[in-house]
Write a protein that holds these residues in place. Sequence first.
Motif, PDB file in Angstrom:
ATOM      1  N   ASP A  91       0.696  -1.606   0.255  1.00 38.80           N
ATOM      2  CA  ASP A  91       0.289   0.233  -0.033  1.00 38.80           C
ATOM      3  C   ASP A  91       0.726   1.129  -0.222  1.00 38.80           C
ATOM      4  O   ASP A  91       0.345   2.348  -0.547  1.00 38.80           O
ATOM      5  N   MET A  92       2.524   1.488   0.767  1.00 37.42           N
ATOM      6  CA  MET A  92       3.034   2.440   1.260  1.00 37.42           C
ATOM      7  C   MET A  92       3.694   2.740  -0.381  1.00 37.42           C
ATOM      8  O   MET A  92       3.824   3.844  -0.494  1.00 37.42           O
ATOM      9  N   THR A  93       3.890   1.243  -0.684  1.00 35.18           N
ATOM     10  CA  THR A  93       4.596   1.953  -2.040  1.00 35.18           C
ATOM     11  C   THR A  93       4.160   2.269  -3.092  1.00 35.18           C
ATOM     12  O   THR A  93       4.127   3.551  -3.820  1.00 35.18           O
ATOM     13  N   HIS A  94       2.489   2.186  -3.013  1.00 32.46           N
ATOM     14  CA  HIS A  94       1.448   2.260  -4.625  1.00 32.46           C
ATOM     15  C   HIS A  94       0.965   3.771  -3.723  1.00 32.46           C
ATOM     16  O   HIS A  94       1.349   4.692  -4.892  1.00 32.46           O
ATOM     17  N   ILE A  95       1.176   4.346  -3.205  1.00 31.96           N
ATOM     18  CA  ILE A  95       0.747   5.785  -2.106  1.00 31.96           C
ATOM     19  C   ILE A  95       2.862   6.568  -3.071  1.00 31.96           C
ATOM     20  O   ILE A  95       1.779   7.305  -3.447  1.00 31.96           O
ATOM     21  N   LEU A  96       3.286   6.269  -2.348  1.00 33.25           N
ATOM     22  CA  LEU A  96       4.518   6.418  -3.021  1.00 33.25           C
ATOM     23  C   LEU A  96       4.867   6.822  -4.910  1.00 33.25           C
ATOM     24  O   LEU A  96       4.886   7.530  -5.382  1.00 33.25           O
ATOM     25  N   ASP A  97       4.790   5.422  -5.483  1.00 31.61           N
ATOM     26  CA  ASP A  97       4.073   5.954  -6.826  1.00 31.61           C
ATOM     27  C   ASP A  97       2.880   6.661  -7.368  1.00 31.61           C
ATOM     28  O   ASP A  97       3.139   7.208  -8.504  1.00 31.61           O
ATOM     29  N   ARG A  98       2.336   7.250  -6.721  1.00 31.03           N
ATOM     30  CA  ARG A  98       1.196   8.354  -7.241  1.00 31.03           C
ATOM     31  C   ARG A  98       0.892   8.929  -6.475  1.00 31.03           C
ATOM     32  O   ARG A  98      -0.122   9.746  -5.952  1.00 31.03           O
ATOM     33  N   LEU A  99       1.933   9.718  -5.938  1.00 34.28           N
ATOM     34  CA  LEU A  99       2.159  10.938  -5.356  1.00 34.28           C
ATOM     35  C   LEU A  99       1.456  12.232  -6.159  1.00 34.28           C
ATOM     36  O   LEU A  99       1.271  13.306  -5.403  1.00 34.28           O
ATOM     37  N   ASP A 100       2.100  12.204  -7.281  1.00 30.10           N
ATOM     38  CA  ASP A 100       1.226  13.058  -7.904  1.00 30.10           C
ATOM     39  C   ASP A 100      -0.353  13.051  -7.945  1.00 30.10           C
ATOM     40  O   ASP A 100      -0.242  13.810  -8.376  1.00 30.10           O
ATOM     41  N   VAL A 101      -0.313  11.835  -8.094  1.00 28.48           N
ATOM     42  CA  VAL A 101      -2.287  11.480  -8.070  1.00 28.48           C
ATOM     43  C   VAL A 101      -2.070  12.381  -7.077  1.00 28.48           C
ATOM     44  O   VAL A 101      -3.692  13.389  -7.576  1.00 28.48           O
ATOM     45  N   LEU A 102      -1.989  12.006  -5.844  1.00 29.75           N
ATOM     46  CA  LEU A 102      -2.496  12.606  -4.644  1.00 29.75           C
ATOM     47  C   LEU A 102      -2.544  14.129  -5.154  1.00 29.75           C
ATOM     48  O   LEU A 102      -3.680  15.156  -4.583  1.00 29.75           O
ATOM     49  N   GLU A 103      -1.123  14.558  -5.254  1.00 33.97           N
ATOM     50  CA  GLU A 103      -1.699  15.997  -5.563  1.00 33.97           C
ATOM     51  C   GLU A 103      -2.385  16.726  -6.222  1.00 33.97           C
ATOM     52  O   GLU A 103      -2.929  18.091  -6.394  1.00 33.97           O
ATOM     53  N   ARG A 104      -2.332  15.849  -7.574  1.00 38.73           N
ATOM     54  CA  ARG A 104      -3.645  16.611  -8.438  1.00 38.73           C
ATOM     55  C   ARG A 104      -5.412  16.477  -7.778  1.00 38.73           C
ATOM     56  O   ARG A 104      -5.871  17.189  -8.362  1.00 38.73           O
ATOM     57  N   THR A 105      -5.535  15.563  -7.139  1.00 40.05           N
ATOM     58  CA  THR A 105      -6.333  15.606  -6.670  1.00 40.05           C
ATOM     59  C   THR A 105      -6.847  16.204  -5.594  1.00 40.05           C
ATOM     60  O   THR A 105      -8.009  16.968  -4.888  1.00 40.05           O
ATOM     61  N   VAL A 106      -5.955  16.388  -4.194  1.00 41.78           N
ATOM     62  CA  VAL A 106      -6.277  17.533  -3.275  1.00 41.78           C
ATOM     63  C   VAL A 106      -6.243  18.951  -3.858  1.00 41.78           C
ATOM     64  O   VAL A 106      -5.355  19.061  -4.161  1.00 41.78           O
ATOM     65  N   PRO A 107      -7.563  19.737  -3.412  1.00 43.76           N
ATOM     66  CA  PRO A 107      -7.222  20.498  -3.841  1.00 43.76           C
ATOM     67  C   PRO A 107      -5.958  21.584  -3.237  1.00 43.76           C
ATOM     68  O   PRO A 107      -6.524  21.004  -1.758  1.00 43.76           O
ATOM     69  N   GLN A 108      -5.313  22.415  -3.738  1.00 43.79           N
ATOM     70  CA  GLN A 108      -4.826  23.194  -3.788  1.00 43.79           C
ATOM     71  C   GLN A 108      -3.741  22.582  -2.899  1.00 43.79           C
ATOM     72  O   GLN A 108      -2.643  23.705  -1.870  1.00 43.79           O
ATOM     73  N   LEU A 109      -2.954  21.284  -3.254  1.00 43.24           N
ATOM     74  CA  LEU A 109      -1.829  20.856  -2.791  1.00 43.24           C
ATOM     75  C   LEU A 109      -1.284  20.314  -4.463  1.00 43.24           C
ATOM     76  O   LEU A 109      -0.212  20.747  -3.428  1.00 43.24           O
ATOM     77  N   ALA A 110      -1.439  21.014  -5.067  1.00 38.50           N
ATOM     78  CA  ALA A 110      -0.153  20.028  -6.540  1.00 38.50           C
ATOM     79  C   ALA A 110       0.606  21.568  -5.863  1.00 38.50           C
ATOM     80  O   ALA A 110       0.918  22.840  -5.944  1.00 38.50           O
ATOM     81  N   GLY A 111       1.925  20.674  -6.638  1.00 41.29           N
ATOM     82  CA  GLY A 111       3.556  21.460  -5.939  1.00 41.29           C
ATOM     83  C   GLY A 111       3.520  21.378  -4.936  1.00 41.29           C
ATOM     84  O   GLY A 111       4.515  22.315  -4.881  1.00 41.29           O
ATOM     85  N   ARG A 112       3.307  21.228  -3.987  1.00 43.70           N
ATOM     86  CA  ARG A 112       3.268  21.048  -2.861  1.00 43.70           C
ATOM     87  C   ARG A 112       4.634  20.598  -1.592  1.00 43.70           C
ATOM     88  O   ARG A 112       5.125  21.415  -0.891  1.00 43.70           O
ATOM     89  N   ILE A 113       4.520  19.061  -2.331  1.00 39.69           N
ATOM     90  CA  ILE A 113       4.662  18.009  -1.909  1.00 39.69           C
ATOM     91  C   ILE A 113       6.806  18.289  -2.200  1.00 39.69           C
ATOM     92  O   ILE A 113       6.703  18.204  -3.369  1.00 39.69           O
ATOM     93  N   ASP A 114       7.568  17.632  -1.417  1.00 43.53           N
ATOM     94  CA  ASP A 114       8.760  17.357  -1.569  1.00 43.53           C
ATOM     95  C   ASP A 114       9.276  15.777  -1.703  1.00 43.53           C
ATOM     96  O   ASP A 114       9.192  15.211  -0.253  1.00 43.53           O
ATOM     97  N   PRO A 115       9.213  15.217  -2.759  1.00 44.09           N
ATOM     98  CA  PRO A 115       9.324  13.825  -3.070  1.00 44.09           C
ATOM     99  C   PRO A 115      10.145  12.960  -2.736  1.00 44.09           C
ATOM    100  O   PRO A 115      10.021  12.269  -3.016  1.00 44.09           O
ATOM    101  N   ALA A 116      10.774  14.094  -2.632  1.00 39.38           N
ATOM    102  CA  ALA A 116      12.453  13.928  -1.790  1.00 39.38           C
ATOM    103  C   ALA A 116      12.565  13.103  -0.731  1.00 39.38           C
ATOM    104  O   ALA A 116      13.347  12.588   0.325  1.00 39.38           O
ATOM    105  N   LYS A 117      11.878  14.260   0.369  1.00 38.64           N
ATOM    106  CA  LYS A 117      11.330  13.601   1.671  1.00 38.64           C
ATOM    107  C   LYS A 117      10.684  13.473   2.101  1.00 38.64           C
ATOM    108  O   LYS A 117       9.393  13.617   2.158  1.00 38.64           O
ATOM    109  N   VAL A 118      10.479  11.892   2.153  1.00 39.73           N
ATOM    110  CA  VAL A 118       9.530  10.263   2.806  1.00 39.73           C
ATOM    111  C   VAL A 118      10.015   9.932   3.602  1.00 39.73           C
ATOM    112  O   VAL A 118      11.046   9.418   3.947  1.00 39.73           O
ATOM    113  N   ALA A 119       9.123  10.051   5.041  1.00 37.70           N
ATOM    114  CA  ALA A 119       8.905   9.426   5.695  1.00 37.70           C
ATOM    115  C   ALA A 119       7.693   8.551   6.681  1.00 37.70           C
ATOM    116  O   ALA A 119       7.051   8.617   5.316  1.00 37.70           O
TER     117      ALA A 119
END
Length: 321
Positions: free
Chosen positions: A114-142
Motif C-alpha cells: 500500500d505504501m509503495t503504491h502511494i509513493l508511486d502515485r504522489l502526483d495523483v494525490l497532489e492533483r486530487t487534493v484541492p490546493q496541494l499541487a506542487g507543494r509536496i517534496d517527493p525526495a523527503k519521505v518518512a
Amino acid sequence: MNTSTVTTTDALGAPVPVVSYSPVVLSVPGRPVDLQVRVSVPATGTGLPVILLSHGHGPSNNLSSLNGYAPLADFWAAHGFAVIQPTHLTSRTLSHLVADAPGAPDFWRSRAEDMTHILDRLDVLERTVPQLAGRIDPAKVALAGHSLGGFTAALLLGAGLDDPDTGQVVHLADPRIKAGVLLAAPGRGGEVLNGPMAEHWPIIGAVDFSTMTTPALVVAGDKDDSRHFTDMGPDWHADPYTLAPGPKTLLTLFDAEHGLGGIAGYDAAETTDENPARVAALARLAAAYLRTRLHPGDSAWQTECEALTTGPDAVGRVESK
C-alpha cells in the motif's frame, strides 16, 4: 509530568490550520478493494515532507483505517508535513469484504505494498487534493506505524521476512523512504514468541531486523507488556532498536502502555493509559526527529529532547546508536 500540559519550544514553529481530504481512491490491480487514502496537510507552505502513517489493528472499527490516529496526523500536518494515511486490508471496516481474500488475515505483504503504491502515485494525490499541487517534496519521505503498523514500517525500512508460504526471505524495503518511526512495534520471534496469540499470528515473529538499515526512531512504552504474544515484557517492543543496525534511536516512554497515551484516536475508549500530555510530547518528538532526519542540520530533535526527556518532568529517556 501532569496529564494536561506539555513543555513546548519554538523548534517546530507555530501550528497552522490543517486541511484534511478523504477519501482519495486509488485503484490497484489485484487488490480486492480500492486503496482509500486520507491526506492531511498544512493550509500553507511548500516543499512539504511526507509522512506515510500505517495504522494498527486494535478493537475499534474506524481507528484501524484512514480515520484513525488524528492526534498524530493533526499535529504533524499542523507543523509542516503532508500526512498520508491508507486504509489497509486488515482494517475492521473491510472485514466483511476481504475475509476470504488471499493474504488474510494479516495481509502483511499488501500492507507494505500500500505504501509503495502511494509513493508511486504522489502526483495523483497532489492533483486530487484541492490546493496541494506542487507543494509536496517527493525526495523527503518518512514512514510511521503503530503496533501492526510498526511491523509494516519495519519491512519498508529494510527488515527481512521469512515468508511462511514459500520459505523464502522477502525484502520489501522502499529506498524512497528516508526515515521511520516505529510506535509500539512487535519484536523478535523464536522462543520468546510464546503467548496465546503467537500461533494465530506467526508472521509477527518472522521479521529479521538485522537488515533494517534505514534510520528510525523506535518508541516503546515501559509498561507495554504484550503477554498475548510474549513473556519477554516491555523490552520486546525495543527489539526493532536492539536488533537492528544503526543509525537508530530508542525513545522509552515512562508509564506508557500499548496505546502510548492514546495516539490511535481522541478519547478512544480502549486506551488503557490515556494521557494527553504524553501524546502531545510523543507527537512533538516524532516530528522533531523526522524534521532533523529529513533536513540535516536542523536542531529540532536536540531541542525537543532537551525539553521533554531531561529533568524531573521527563516523559521518557532517549538512547541512540
